[in-house]
Motif scaffolding. Structure first.
Motif, mmCIF file in Angstrom:
data_model
loop_
_atom_site.group_PDB
_atom_site.id
_atom_site.type_symbol
_atom_site.label_atom_id
_atom_site.label_comp_id
_atom_site.label_asym_id
_atom_site.label_seq_id
_atom_site.Cartn_x
_atom_site.Cartn_y
_atom_site.Cartn_z
ATOM 1 N N LYS A 189 37.632 37.736 43.089
ATOM 2 C CA LYS A 189 37.430 38.140 41.574
ATOM 3 C C LYS A 189 36.361 37.601 41.071
ATOM 4 C CE LYS A 189 41.813 40.203 41.395
ATOM 5 N NZ LYS A 189 43.727 40.491 40.643
ATOM 6 N N HIS A 190 35.812 36.587 41.261
ATOM 7 C CA HIS A 190 35.129 35.664 40.045
ATOM 8 C C HIS A 190 33.521 35.347 40.677
ATOM 9 C CE1 HIS A 190 39.200 34.819 38.365
ATOM 10 N NE2 HIS A 190 38.261 35.106 37.120
ATOM 11 N N ILE A 191 33.167 35.751 42.061
ATOM 12 C CA ILE A 191 32.360 35.311 42.616
ATOM 13 C C ILE A 191 31.404 36.493 42.760
ATOM 14 C CG2 ILE A 191 30.562 34.769 44.710
ATOM 15 C CD1 ILE A 191 32.089 32.764 44.644
ATOM 16 N N MET A 208 37.279 44.254 41.493
ATOM 17 C CA MET A 208 37.042 43.954 40.123
ATOM 18 C C MET A 208 37.878 42.937 39.261
ATOM 19 S SD MET A 208 34.167 45.931 38.179
ATOM 20 C CE MET A 208 34.850 47.385 38.580
ATOM 21 N N HIS A 209 37.152 42.092 38.277
ATOM 22 C CA HIS A 209 38.112 41.234 37.520
ATOM 23 C C HIS A 209 38.700 41.994 35.962
ATOM 24 C CE1 HIS A 209 38.227 37.795 34.367
ATOM 25 N NE2 HIS A 209 38.076 36.961 35.735
ATOM 26 N N PRO A 210 39.142 41.255 35.679
ATOM 27 C CA PRO A 210 39.966 41.953 34.567
ATOM 28 C C PRO A 210 39.196 41.992 33.723
ATOM 29 C CG PRO A 210 41.573 40.118 35.642
ATOM 30 C CD PRO A 210 39.749 40.885 36.148
ATOM 31 N N ASP A 254 42.062 39.072 26.076
ATOM 32 C CA ASP A 254 42.638 36.747 26.334
ATOM 33 C C ASP A 254 41.583 36.522 27.552
ATOM 34 O OD1 ASP A 254 44.217 38.369 27.659
ATOM 35 O OD2 ASP A 254 45.636 36.843 27.174
ATOM 36 N N HIS A 255 41.564 37.598 28.646
ATOM 37 C CA HIS A 255 41.052 37.592 29.964
ATOM 38 C C HIS A 255 39.336 38.213 30.198
ATOM 39 C CE1 HIS A 255 41.431 36.686 34.413
ATOM 40 N NE2 HIS A 255 40.866 36.143 34.015
ATOM 41 N N TYR A 256 38.409 37.743 30.508
ATOM 42 C CA TYR A 256 38.137 38.151 30.595
ATOM 43 C C TYR A 256 36.354 38.229 30.877
ATOM 44 C CZ TYR A 256 35.693 38.129 25.320
ATOM 45 O OH TYR A 256 35.244 37.764 25.293
ATOM 46 N N TYR A 268 31.079 33.767 34.015
ATOM 47 C CA TYR A 268 31.671 33.545 33.542
ATOM 48 C C TYR A 268 32.651 33.839 32.573
ATOM 49 C CZ TYR A 268 33.555 29.873 29.850
ATOM 50 O OH TYR A 268 34.126 29.199 29.068
ATOM 51 N N CYS A 269 34.217 33.382 33.292
ATOM 52 C CA CYS A 269 35.573 33.934 33.250
ATOM 53 C C CYS A 269 35.607 33.198 32.035
ATOM 54 C CB CYS A 269 36.542 34.215 34.087
ATOM 55 S SG CYS A 269 37.845 34.355 33.882
ATOM 56 N N ASN A 270 36.232 33.539 30.473
ATOM 57 C CA ASN A 270 36.802 32.411 29.654
ATOM 58 C C ASN A 270 38.042 31.753 30.373
ATOM 59 O OD1 ASN A 270 38.444 34.677 29.763
ATOM 60 N ND2 ASN A 270 38.592 34.952 27.729
ATOM 61 N N LYS A 271 39.453 32.338 30.957
ATOM 62 C CA LYS A 271 39.632 31.755 31.883
ATOM 63 C C LYS A 271 39.217 30.911 32.991
ATOM 64 C CE LYS A 271 44.562 33.206 30.315
ATOM 65 N NZ LYS A 271 45.313 34.231 31.028
ATOM 66 N N HIS A 272 38.486 31.312 33.718
ATOM 67 C CA HIS A 272 38.636 30.452 35.548
ATOM 68 C C HIS A 272 36.809 30.012 35.327
ATOM 69 C CE1 HIS A 272 41.973 33.392 35.574
ATOM 70 N NE2 HIS A 272 42.125 32.295 35.992
ATOM 71 N N GLY A 273 36.667 30.089 34.001
ATOM 72 C CA GLY A 273 34.867 28.672 34.243
ATOM 73 C C GLY A 273 33.628 30.202 35.025
HETATM 74 FE FE LIG Z 1 39.745 35.458 35.654
#
Ligand SMILES: [Fe+2]
Length: 123
Positions: free
Chosen positions: A45-47, A65-67, A71-73, A111-116
């Motif tokens: 979901k992040h790469i 697909m990433h959410p 609050d998480h995108y 860049y994901c605001n929750k997972h860097g």
């Molecule tokens: Fe994420």
């Protein structure tokens, strides 16, 4: 490799246009340099998933697909090549897909605001 910095208090993320060697403060605290692909989260979901065709790179995050919740995108995608960087910012509810011009030997960051911060090299 480009460096990105995070303020853990307010969520600001910055990258330097010129590295003067000083330290970065935000909300009265030192900003933290982000290291890529290190947060314990779903890789698929992040790469960034990159599809090169017709002189373009179509990037989506990720293979699954990433959410894109409020609050998480995925906040941004960036394509770096040598000393050039192109950045596209996303808003919640947009699809995390963007098309860059293809450049050989470049790096794509997400860049994901929750997972860097996440990246992949493009040849
Ligand atoms: Fe994420």
């Amino acid at each position: 490799m480009r460096k990105f910095y995070l303020c853990k208090k307010c969520g600001n993320v910055v990258s330097l246009l010129v590295d003067g060697g000083g330290s970065l403060l935000c909300c009265s605290e030192p900003m933290e340099e982000l290291t890529v692909n290190t947060v314990d989260a779903a890789l698929e979901k992040h790469i960034p998933h990159c599809d090169v065709r017709d002189g373009k790179i179509v990037v989506r995050v990720g293979e699954v697909m990433h959410p894109m919740d409020n609050d998480h995108y995925i906040n941004f995608l960036a394509l770096e090549h040598d000393d050039t960087i192109e950045i596209h910012n996303f808003k919640p509810n947009e699809e995390p897909i963007w098309t860059f011009n293809y450049i050989e030997n470049s790096t794509v960051y997400a860049y994901c605001n929750k997972h860097g911060l996440w990246k992949i090299e493009i040849n």
